[in-house]
Design a protein around this motif. Sequence first.
Motif, PDB file in Angstrom:
ATOM      1  N   LEU A 138       0.493   1.796   6.163  1.00 42.32           N
ATOM      2  CA  LEU A 138      -0.334   2.990   6.328  1.00 42.32           C
ATOM      3  C   LEU A 138       0.515   4.045   7.034  1.00 42.32           C
ATOM      4  O   LEU A 138       0.902   3.869   8.190  1.00 42.32           O
ATOM      5  CB  LEU A 138      -1.586   2.639   7.149  1.00 42.32           C
ATOM      6  N   ARG A 178      -9.430   5.089  11.500  1.00 44.69           N
ATOM      7  CA  ARG A 178      -8.544   6.198  11.103  1.00 44.69           C
ATOM      8  C   ARG A 178      -8.385   7.182  12.256  1.00 44.69           C
ATOM      9  O   ARG A 178      -7.275   7.616  12.577  1.00 44.69           O
ATOM     10  CB  ARG A 178      -9.129   6.937   9.900  1.00 44.69           C
ATOM     11  N   SER A 195     -10.307  -3.865   5.387  1.00 42.48           N
ATOM     12  CA  SER A 195     -10.353  -2.835   4.346  1.00 42.48           C
ATOM     13  C   SER A 195     -11.824  -2.630   4.002  1.00 42.48           C
ATOM     14  O   SER A 195     -12.532  -3.604   3.745  1.00 42.48           O
ATOM     15  CB  SER A 195      -9.596  -3.290   3.103  1.00 42.48           C
ATOM     16  N   TYR A 212      -7.920   8.076  -5.745  1.00 38.49           N
ATOM     17  CA  TYR A 212      -7.765   9.402  -5.163  1.00 38.49           C
ATOM     18  C   TYR A 212      -7.013  10.341  -6.107  1.00 38.49           C
ATOM     19  O   TYR A 212      -6.079   9.924  -6.801  1.00 38.49           O
ATOM     20  CB  TYR A 212      -6.970   9.326  -3.862  1.00 38.49           C
ATOM     21  N   HIS A 255      -4.443   5.922   4.645  1.00 39.67           N
ATOM     22  CA  HIS A 255      -4.854   4.916   3.671  1.00 39.67           C
ATOM     23  C   HIS A 255      -3.687   3.966   3.425  1.00 39.67           C
ATOM     24  O   HIS A 255      -2.559   4.227   3.850  1.00 39.67           O
ATOM     25  CB  HIS A 255      -5.271   5.583   2.355  1.00 39.67           C
ATOM     26  N   ASP A 276      -8.956   1.800   1.878  1.00 40.64           N
ATOM     27  CA  ASP A 276      -9.385   2.592   3.037  1.00 40.64           C
ATOM     28  C   ASP A 276      -9.751   1.659   4.179  1.00 40.64           C
ATOM     29  O   ASP A 276     -10.260   0.551   3.962  1.00 40.64           O
ATOM     30  CB  ASP A 276     -10.618   3.433   2.692  1.00 40.64           C
TER      31      ASP A 276
END
Length: 204
Positions: free
Chosen positions: A134, A24, A168, A174, A49, A18
């Motif tokens: 990503l 993001r 990171s 996940y 991600h 992440d």
Amino acid sequence: MAFQPEREERVRLFVALDVAPQLRAELAGWAAGELVDPGVRLLPAESLHVTLCFLGSVPERRIEEIEEILAGLEPRPVPLEPAPQLAAKPRSRPRFFAVEFESPGATELQAELSTRLSARGLYEPERRPYWPHLTLAKVRPEHGSRRPRRVRVTPPELPGSLAHTFDSVRIALYRSILRPTGAEYVPLATLELPPDASAEAGKR
């Protein structure tokens, strides 16, 4: 009546890096202004991600094993240096658009994870070299087909505000839940990562 064994519950899992929530949001906002086409589906900021290992369908009872493997990793900085221009893959008829990274740290971490997970029978290593990236957007399929639509998007260059090395902030396990509107990613376990001290010193 013959005995019917209870069906084993399985879940779709992957392990990823992440980046910070603010980053993001900045990436998602920039993509919304640059990747404009009816055939392009932008990914929400919370779904951005860098995948390390896609495990696929795994028995739910084995989640604890994967969590133990993540907990056993040594937290270390994993800087991600973005390429100047967005990548379209494949270039002739893209299925997705992504920021690609130069990251020896991510490649090393992926190899370590791959070894530990495959030793437990939880992951089948890919034959192709690991590609840190990503994904910002995917291309919708043609009606009645799995082929991506043709889109009129030229991969843009990252703006100056995003043309810098990313930190990171964590490794995350996940669960991917497939929905008609796209996949929903639910974090099950995380390992926080320290920032790159050398990069921080360079900013001073």
